[in-house]
Design a protein around this motif. Structure first.
Motif, PDB file in Angstrom:
ATOM      1  N   GLY A  43       0.790  -1.227   0.000  1.00  0.00           N
ATOM      2  CA  GLY A  43       0.000   0.000   0.000  1.00  0.00           C
ATOM      3  C   GLY A  43       0.819   1.273   0.000  1.00  0.00           C
ATOM      4  N   THR A  44       0.391   2.217   0.841  1.00  0.00           N
ATOM      5  CA  THR A  44       1.033   3.525   0.934  1.00  0.00           C
ATOM      6  C   THR A  44       2.477   3.424   1.398  1.00  0.00           C
ATOM      7  N   GLY A  45       2.810   2.336   2.094  1.00  0.00           N
ATOM      8  CA  GLY A  45       4.158   2.160   2.607  1.00  0.00           C
ATOM      9  C   GLY A  45       5.225   2.104   1.544  1.00  0.00           C
ATOM     10  N   ARG A  46       4.841   1.796   0.304  1.00  0.00           N
ATOM     11  CA  ARG A  46       5.826   1.750  -0.770  1.00  0.00           C
ATOM     12  C   ARG A  46       6.474   3.108  -0.996  1.00  0.00           C
ATOM     13  N   TRP A  90       6.425  14.827   5.936  1.00  0.00           N
ATOM     14  CA  TRP A  90       5.816  14.158   4.789  1.00  0.00           C
ATOM     15  C   TRP A  90       5.501  12.704   5.128  1.00  0.00           C
ATOM     16  N   HIS A  91       6.442  12.021   5.777  1.00  0.00           N
ATOM     17  CA  HIS A  91       6.230  10.633   6.188  1.00  0.00           C
ATOM     18  C   HIS A  91       5.015  10.518   7.113  1.00  0.00           C
ATOM     19  N   THR A  92       4.888  11.455   8.043  1.00  0.00           N
ATOM     20  CA  THR A  92       3.772  11.418   8.994  1.00  0.00           C
ATOM     21  C   THR A  92       2.439  11.621   8.291  1.00  0.00           C
ATOM     22  N   LEU A  93       2.368  12.592   7.401  1.00  0.00           N
ATOM     23  CA  LEU A  93       1.111  12.855   6.697  1.00  0.00           C
ATOM     24  C   LEU A  93       0.739  11.715   5.749  1.00  0.00           C
ATOM     25  N   LEU A  94       1.757  11.070   5.166  1.00  0.00           N
ATOM     26  CA  LEU A  94       1.489   9.959   4.267  1.00  0.00           C
ATOM     27  C   LEU A  94       1.059   8.697   5.003  1.00  0.00           C
ATOM     28  N   TYR A  95       1.722   8.420   6.129  1.00  0.00           N
ATOM     29  CA  TYR A  95       1.605   7.094   6.739  1.00  0.00           C
ATOM     30  C   TYR A  95       1.049   7.104   8.148  1.00  0.00           C
ATOM     31  N   HIS A 141      -4.533  -3.285   5.678  1.00  0.00           N
ATOM     32  CA  HIS A 141      -3.526  -3.562   6.730  1.00  0.00           C
ATOM     33  C   HIS A 141      -2.412  -2.528   6.638  1.00  0.00           C
ATOM     34  N   GLU A 142      -2.799  -1.248   6.567  1.00  0.00           N
ATOM     35  CA  GLU A 142      -1.795  -0.188   6.505  1.00  0.00           C
ATOM     36  C   GLU A 142      -1.112  -0.061   7.857  1.00  0.00           C
ATOM     37  N   HIS A 143       0.162   0.233   7.833  1.00  0.00           N
ATOM     38  CA  HIS A 143       0.926   0.533   9.045  1.00  0.00           C
ATOM     39  C   HIS A 143       1.615   1.856   8.848  1.00  0.00           C
ATOM     40  N   ASP A 144       1.837   2.579   9.958  1.00  0.00           N
ATOM     41  CA  ASP A 144       2.661   3.786   9.874  1.00  0.00           C
ATOM     42  C   ASP A 144       3.873   3.642  10.736  1.00  0.00           C
TER      43      ASP A 144
END
Length: 322
Positions: free
Chosen positions: A173-176, A223-228, A319-322
């Motif tokens: 997912g977004t983690g990529r 950016w990482h925080t807003l994305l994930y 199953h998104e993770h941040d």
């Protein structure tokens, strides 16, 4: 009889001037001095963990919307929530140390009563603790991956290492995109932060030029925080708070660019002593910073930052993770 010898006194020796050089700042000394700041960071992290836990159990967090299975059994995912808490405290400490660095890079405001020496030391200790908090966030994320991996211990550890610390290793997912952004922040923060302690070897001018790229680390962290950061997805006030905190950073950065502490870096001096391309680069930087401030104000006033506005209809398999 010989006349009595004259008693002579030694000529007074000139006083040796004491060295006016300040004691050399070492990493070991700053690590010892950072325990108070680190203890505050631990307390703040514990408070953030309690807040995240309360929001999950009440269903108010967007994490529960993205991953409802976590709200059904939050005790099973306590390590993940702890990783989130360390990530948020790392972002908060990064914000603080960037503000301190910008304050030190020019003339201090009259209302700031703390001395320059104490301000510099606080900047160094918060910088060290920021690195520690970012590393803790990443390690806890890797530990969470190991916990839910059914493979053998060596295989699970290797997989978690690749997914958490190798760019491109996380393929979900977004983690990529978000995970490599966070990894870039981690891998830039540590060397750029520690370069201060070897500046006498690389030269102060080289250190100053390289240290300015710390602002890139901060941008990557946000950016990482807003994305994930799943706990800020679809949350108006929580996400808007992040943007509000960026306004003082942007304004102070713009002020430092418009009037640098060193006269040689001001636009008239650059124009007189350097080539036109360098003058153009510095002017472009100032215009870009002004544009960033304007964009931040537009985002906060409009409430739209291009992020996730509405949750999907079905998130049960997410199953998104941040």
């Amino acid at each position: 009889m010989h006349p009595p010898s004259e008693r002579t006194t030694p000529a007074p020796q000139p006083a040796t001037p004491q060295s006016t050089r300040a004691p050399r700042i070492t990493l070991r000394a700053d690590l010892r001095a950072s325990w108070v700041d680190g203890l505050i960071a631990v307390v703040i992290t514990a408070g953030l963990f309690a807040l995240i836990w309360a929001r999950i159990t009440s269903g108010a967090s967007s994490t529960a919307t993205v991953m409802p299975f976590m709200a059904e059994d939050p005790r099973a995912f306590w390590l993940y929530f702890l990783s989130q808490a360390f990530g948020w405290s790392a972002l908060l400490w990064a914000w603080g140390t960037v503000l301190l660095g910008l304050l030190l890079s020019g003339r201090r405001p009259s209302w700031l009563r703390i001395s320059a020496t104490r301000l510099e030391r606080l900047h160094r200790t918060t910088s060290l603790n920021t690195m520690i908090l970012i590393a803790a966030h990443a390690l806890l994320f890797a530990a969470e991956l190991i916990r839910f991996d059914d493979d053998s211990w060596p295989a699970a550890t290797w997989t978690a290492f690749v997914e958490a610390f190798v760019p491109g290793g996380y393929q979900s997912g977004t983690g990529r995109i978000a995970i490599p952004v966070g990894q870039a922040a981690l891998y830039l923060a540590i060397p750029l932060g520690l370069l201060f302690y070897v500046r006498h070897r690389i030269g102060p001018k080289t250190w100053r030029v390289m240290h300015r790229f710390v602002i890139v680390v901060y941008v990557l962290s946000v950016w990482h925080t807003l994305l994930y950061g799943t706990n800020v997805w679809y949350d108006g006030w929580f996400r808007t708070t992040i943007w509000l905190l960026q306004i003082p950073v942007a304004l102070l950065l713009l002020a430092r660019l418009m009037r640098p502490a060193r006269r040689s870096e001001r636009l008239p001096a650059v124009s007189a002593a350097s080539s036109k391309p360098l003058w153009g680069v510095r002017l472009t930087g100032r215009v870009a910073a002004a544009g960033v401030v304007a964009a931040l104000l537009a985002v906060v006033l409009s409430g739209h930052d291009g992020g996730r506005q509405q949750p999907p209809e079905d998130t049960s398999s997410s199953h998104e993770h941040d």
